[in-house]
Scaffold this active site. Structure first.
Site, PDB file in Angstrom:
ATOM      1  N   GLY A  24       0.824  -1.203   0.000  1.00  0.00           N
ATOM      2  CA  GLY A  24       0.000   0.000   0.000  1.00  0.00           C
ATOM      3  C   GLY A  24       0.860   1.256   0.000  1.00  0.00           C
ATOM      4  O   GLY A  24       1.956   1.277  -0.564  1.00  0.00           O
ATOM      5  N   SER A  25       0.368   2.280   0.696  1.00  0.00           N
ATOM      6  CA  SER A  25       1.002   3.601   0.594  1.00  0.00           C
ATOM      7  C   SER A  25       2.442   3.643   1.058  1.00  0.00           C
ATOM      8  O   SER A  25       3.176   4.558   0.686  1.00  0.00           O
ATOM      9  CB  SER A  25       0.188   4.609   1.392  1.00  0.00           C
ATOM     10  N   CYS A  26       2.866   2.682   1.901  1.00  0.00           N
ATOM     11  CA  CYS A  26       4.274   2.656   2.310  1.00  0.00           C
ATOM     12  C   CYS A  26       5.174   2.615   1.084  1.00  0.00           C
ATOM     13  O   CYS A  26       6.302   3.100   1.093  1.00  0.00           O
ATOM     14  CB  CYS A  26       4.570   1.447   3.203  1.00  0.00           C
TER      15      CYS A  26
END
Lengths: 364, 707
Positions: free
Chosen positions: B292-294
């Site tokens: 995801g956004s990581c």
């Protein structure tokens, strides 16, 4: 054609003495530890072997003085009695290791199959000496001998004792060869013999299993291949000089029948290649001198008898050493003169006595 | 010489036949005794030898400060020589005795001690007292031989890293398995030559070959840091969040050394058999998930390095982005971020901007985005010294479509192991240098001498130090001002990124199943540690990385930095965030404005005036309250008690507002609870004493942070 009896054949006396002596020593070495453990007497087998050897030597001494020509007349009755004994053993024989091979009681027991070997040789020599001219005729000449052989072999096989049976058949075959049977007949018989052996193997499941194990003993290391493998391990452990007398390990329950059928394996382990080859060489000397005797015998009966006795001895030695060295499937047969065993030792020595007797009459 | 020529020939023929046979025997003997002699001799010896194993002492596993994590403790095994037992004729009795001491059925013992073998184990790793009891009985054919048992003094601590060793001293999982050769040493043995019936051969071969003890392993793991991580995991799994799994990994960003690696569910390696085998492995190196956004950290690094974007570039977020026929929504959808710079987009974790940046990178420099992903180590095992490492999943390059590029830009459509992600982020923290992660620092011999040192290995320079610096600054903004606010640690400069990834299942993404995560490093100006927290399938709402994982990260990293004695430093711009001194608020009600102000400021507090006049009639907080230095004290002023002006009480709680109004001689008519928001009459209105002031209070809306 009678001559005065001459001197004994030195080489036969020498090799017989050496083989007998080595046998006694090896029987002791092979059996001492286990008989001490199992029977509480390390000398148990040694003592008995010495007694057998003594009895055998008496028999031999008698035979080497007993003019072999009289045997020609005794041949048929001896064979008849032997065959009766063979029949008896099937009915009232003493069993050991799954085979009924003994007649008699306790230490007085003996193996009729040892008697028949000798009786067969004497009879064949006597009969062939008279009838060898008719041998080229398959039906009338060869036929009766083959019939006799089949009957005797069948009786031995019924014990069951394949080893002795093969030895008797082989000896008969080679005696017929010596006596002048037709080459084509001999060739056909050889094929038939192989066929019979194959049949014998196929028909008995335990023989089939042994044969399969013979082809690949390591695959049956804990089963039928066990004896062969332990025997090979013993021989291989020997090397050139061996582990030394009494120092063998494989006799400690690993090699079965260590002082009888497999004595040659223990001998190979403890005395090495030198000792084992020496045994084979002395057998070679025996065969050489035996045939020499046959060659120089004063009459056909003597010639055939000497050849027959030598052949019987050699065939047994070959089968035994072939089994021990893993070249033949396992069949119970002793190494003449060397193995522990009463009947075998006595009758081997008696046979050699006859051979020596013939040698006394042999011309130069 | 009576026989004819033909018969002579036959005799010669048969003689040679038999002679040939005997010669064959001699040749066969030579073959067996010379050619195959050694082999057969060896086989014969092995055939006769019975071996009693003597276990080697397995090496210790230490943490980096030489605290013992796995040790071997002495124990005994009970062995039997069936033949001796048979000879003794007491098999039944022996079986019954041993059975009762060891608490196992006598018939099982009997079955073992009557087997047709040379040697049998009856029971391994027997307790000292029981073994001693059996030893004292001196039963025939029964031996009590020392061996070792593995013991993990900290129980489940770092279980998935350590793994465990089985009864035969063999490493089965984790470090125990990976370094089994080093740890196990060479077992020794007692060799006794036996005859075929199992009797010992007198004066025969009887040798003792002593065992060679194993080497010890010093891990990069720090027991204390590991404990901090496990403590936080324990908290989160016991909270209502109750996730399916949770992991924390902490790495030294400069060296690639793993300082802590913790997972839940865990197990106790002392009793590993009581746990399902599924928890034995190390999910941090084995399992993959969509980051995801990581993963936007990687997108940012690649785009900045390639000059595709700079922090001040302007973007517009309409709340979604269309890529061909597909639409990617921003996490704030149906709202939008509107106009924002790239720096703000990072701070806001804005999906459309990252999708756009990834697409732009692919368009201008085809293939480059994937090159960076691979250069950061994704799609490859990291090469850590553990077995069973996962490689992650990358869509094959030739199958990539624009929509894939766009989703990978926001961290979906790519699967990584936690270790891969933390290693990649470590490269950003480490000036762009990707280090090979490793768990073993040193190998020690039996006497504790260092025989092998594992040095940090640089795999490659992925991005330039300047780019790494820029990315770090953007990530610091995420924590100080953006979606990662909950990871902010006073006194340390922290950079990081939140992630909330939908979990993929059969046939697409699964509703309501998320992985909340946070990855970050500190201190930003000289990073020491990188930490990743993943919380798999949290229950309930919120499920965001910023709300669930960031606070865990904050607690872990804060404790670790203090433990590592990383000096506290304060941002020049944020002096007010120094850990404030506690100050007791003085009583200034009824005093003159100037003297009250002077006294308060002298104590290091600040003053805010409310209303007009020169006399203080109320103060918030009240006197006696202990507040941090720098706290603003609100002083309420009044000039004419008969004509009070309605004070501005916005932000006060109900009771505070009531006190202030009372000081003015006014009455509170509250509506709702929480903080004061709307007043009627409005502040500043001149009213009569005793008048009512109606105030609406609101509970502060829960601050919801983005993915």
């Amino acid at each position: 054609m009678r001559r005065r009896a001459g001197t004994l054949d030195f080489w036969i006396v020498l090799s017989t003495s050496v083989l007998l002596g080595m046998g006694i020593i090896m029987v002791f070495s092979a059996s001492a530890l286990t008989s001490s453990y199992n029977l509480g007497d390390a000398f148990f087998y040694l003592k008995r072997q010495l007694i057998w050897a003594f009895l055998g030597l008496i028999g031999m001494s008698f035979m080497l003085k007993f003019d072999y020509h009289y045997l020609k007349r005794l041949a048929a009755p001896v064979l008849g009695i032997s065959i009766i004994l063979l029949l008896l053993v099937l009915i009232i024989g003493i069993s050991s290791h799954g085979s009924a091979r003994w007649l008699g009681v306790g230490s007085l027991s003996f193996q009729p199959s040892e008697v028949i070997k000798l009786a067969m040789v004497i009879f064949l020599a006597a009969s062939l000496a008279d009838n060898r001219h008719r041998l080229k005729n398959f039906i009338q000449g060869l036929g009766p001998y083959l019939a006799l052989m089949v009957v005797v072999c069948a009786l031995i096989l019924a014990q069951p004792d394949l080893g002795t049976s093969v030895a008797v058949a082989g000896t008969t075959y080679l005696m017929l060869t010596v006596a002048g049977a037709d080459r084509r007949h001999l060739f056909m018989l050889a094929l038939a013999g192989v066929g019979a052996v194959v049949l014998a193997i196929i028909l008995a499941p335990y023989r089939m299993a042994r044969f399969t194990a013979f082809l690949d003993p390591w695959a049956y290391a804990q089963g039928y291949g066990y004896q062969t493998i332990q025997s090979l391990l013993a021989i291989g452990s020997g090397g050139l000089f061996g582990t030394g007398l009494g120092q063998g390990r494989q006799k400690l329950y690993y090699v079965p029948e260590k002082h009888t059928d497999f004595i040659f394996a223990i001998l190979s382990e403890e005395l090495g290649f030198i000792g084992a080859a020496l045994v084979v060489i002395f057998f070679l000397v025996l065969v050489w001198r035996g045939f020499n005797t046959a060659f120089k015998a004063p009459d056909t009966f003597g010639s055939f008898l000497a050849a027959g006795l030598t052949i019987m001895l050699a065939i047994q030695a070959l089968i035994n050493m072939g089994v021990v060295t893993g070249m033949l499937p396992v069949t119970g047969i002793t190494l003449p003169l060397v193995s522990y065993g009463g009947s075998s030792l006595i009758f081997s020595l008696v046979g050699i006595g006859i051979l020596l007797n013939i040698s006394r009459y042999a011309g130069s | 010489m009576v026989i004819n020529i033909n018969a002579r020939k036959r005799l010669v023929f048969v003689f040679f036949l038999l002679a040939a046979g005997l010669t064959t025997v001699i040749l066969r003997l030579a073959w067996l005794q010379f050619v195959r002699g050694a082999e057969l001799q060896e086989k014969a010896l092995n055939n006769r030898l019975n071996v009693m194993p003597v276990a080697a002492q397995r090496g210790v596993i230490y943490d980096r400060n030489r605290h013992e994590l796995a040790i071997s403790i002495a124990s005994d095994y009970i062995g039997a020589f069936p033949q001796e037992i048979k000879d003794s004729g007491r098999a039944e009795e022996i079986a019954a005795t041993i059975g009762s001491i060891l608490d196992i059925p006598a018939k099982d013992v009997l079955e073992k001690i009557t087997r047709n073998t040379g040697f049998e184990f009856i029971e391994r790793q027997v307790e000292f007292e029981k073994a001693q009891k059996i030893k004292n009985l001196k039963l025939p054919g029964i031996e009590v031989v020392p061996e070792n048992r593995r013991y993990y003094p900290n129980g489940p601590l770092a279980a998935q890293v350590l793994g465990f060793a089985g009864v035969d001293n063999q490493g089965l999982e984790g470090i125990e398995a990976m370094y089994d050769k080093q740890l196990s040493g060479e077992p020794g043995k007692i060799v006794i030559e036996f005859d075929a019936l199992g009797h010992e051969i007198p004066r025969a071969t009887h040798r003792y070959i002593p065992p060679q003890n194993g080497n010890s392993i010093v891990l990069t793991i720090d027991q204390t840091i590991q404990y901090i991580a496990e403590r936080e995991l324990e908290k989160i799994v016991n909270s209502p969040t109750d996730p399916l799994k949770a992991n924390i990994i902490i790495m030294d960003s400069k060296t690639g050394e793993i300082l802590a690696m913790a997972s839940r569910p865990a197990f106790d390696p002392n009793n590993f058999g009581k746990y399902p085998s599924s928890v034995w492995g190390n999910p941090l190196v084995r399992d993959v998930y969509e980051p995801g956004s990581c993963f936007k950290i990687i997108t940012t690094a690649a785009a900045l390095e390639e000059g595709i974007v700079s922090p001040n570039d302007s973007f517009y977020c309409p709340g979604y982005i269309k890529v061909g026929p597909d639409t990617i929504n921003c996490w704030v959808s149906p709202m939008s971020h509107g106009s924002e710079t790239f720096a703000e987009a990072v701070k806001n974790s804005c999906n459309p901007v990252f999708a756009k940046v990834a697409l732009k990178l692919e368009e201008e420099k085809p293939g480059k985005f994937y090159d960076y992903i691979k250069a950061f180590g994704f799609g490859h095992p990291t090469g850590i010294d553990l077995t069973g490492e996962g490689t992650g999943l990358l869509i094959p390059e030739q199958q990539l479509k624009p929509i894939n590029i766009a989703t990978i830009g926001i961290g979906q459509g790519i699967a990584v192991t936690p270790l891969q992600l933390v290693t990649a982020v470590s490269a950003v923290a480490n000036g762009g240098r990707l280090m090979r992660p490793h768990l073993v620092k040193e190998v020690l011999d039996e006497d504790g001498n260092v025989i092998k040192k594992i040095k940090p290995t640089e795999i490659r320079q992925v991005i330039s130090p300047a780019t790494a610096q820029k990315v770090a600054e953007l990530l610091e903004n995420v924590v100080s001002k953006g979606t990662g606010r909950n990871a902010y640690i006073p006194g340390y400069r922290v950079g990081g990124k939140t992630g909330t990834a939908q979990k993929a299942g059969p046939g697409g993404y699964m509703d309501g199943k998320y992985v909340a995560s946070f990855v970050g490093f500190a201190p930003v100006n000289n990073p020491r540690i990188v930490c990743l927290v993943t919380i798999d399938e949290p229950k309930g709402y919120p499920y965001y990385g910023g709300t669930l994982a960031a606070p865990v990260f904050k607690r872990v990293v804060s404790d670790v930095l203090h433990y590592l004695k990383v000096p506290v430093q304060y941002d020049e711009n944020k002096k007010d965030e120094q850990p404030p001194k506690p100050v007791t608020v003085p009583e200034v009600v009824g005093r003159e404005l100037s003297s009250a102000k002077a006294e308060i400021e002298k104590l290091g507090l600040k003053v805010r005036f409310e209303g007009q006049g020169d006399k203080v009639i109320a103060q918030i907080p009240k006197s006696g309250a202990v507040v941090p230095a720098g706290t603003k004290i609100i002083l309420y002023l009044q000039s004419n008690p008969n004509k009070p002006r309605v004070p501005d009480v916005s932000g006060l709680r109900v009771t505070e507002a009531a006190q202030v109004l009372e000081a003015y001689g006014l009455t509170l008519e509250p509506q709702g609870t929480g903080q004061a928001a709307e007043q009627n009459p409005v502040p500043g209105t001149i009213v009569s004493p005793g008048n009512k002031v109606r105030i609406k209070f609101y509970e502060t809306a829960r601050e919801v942070l983005g993915p």
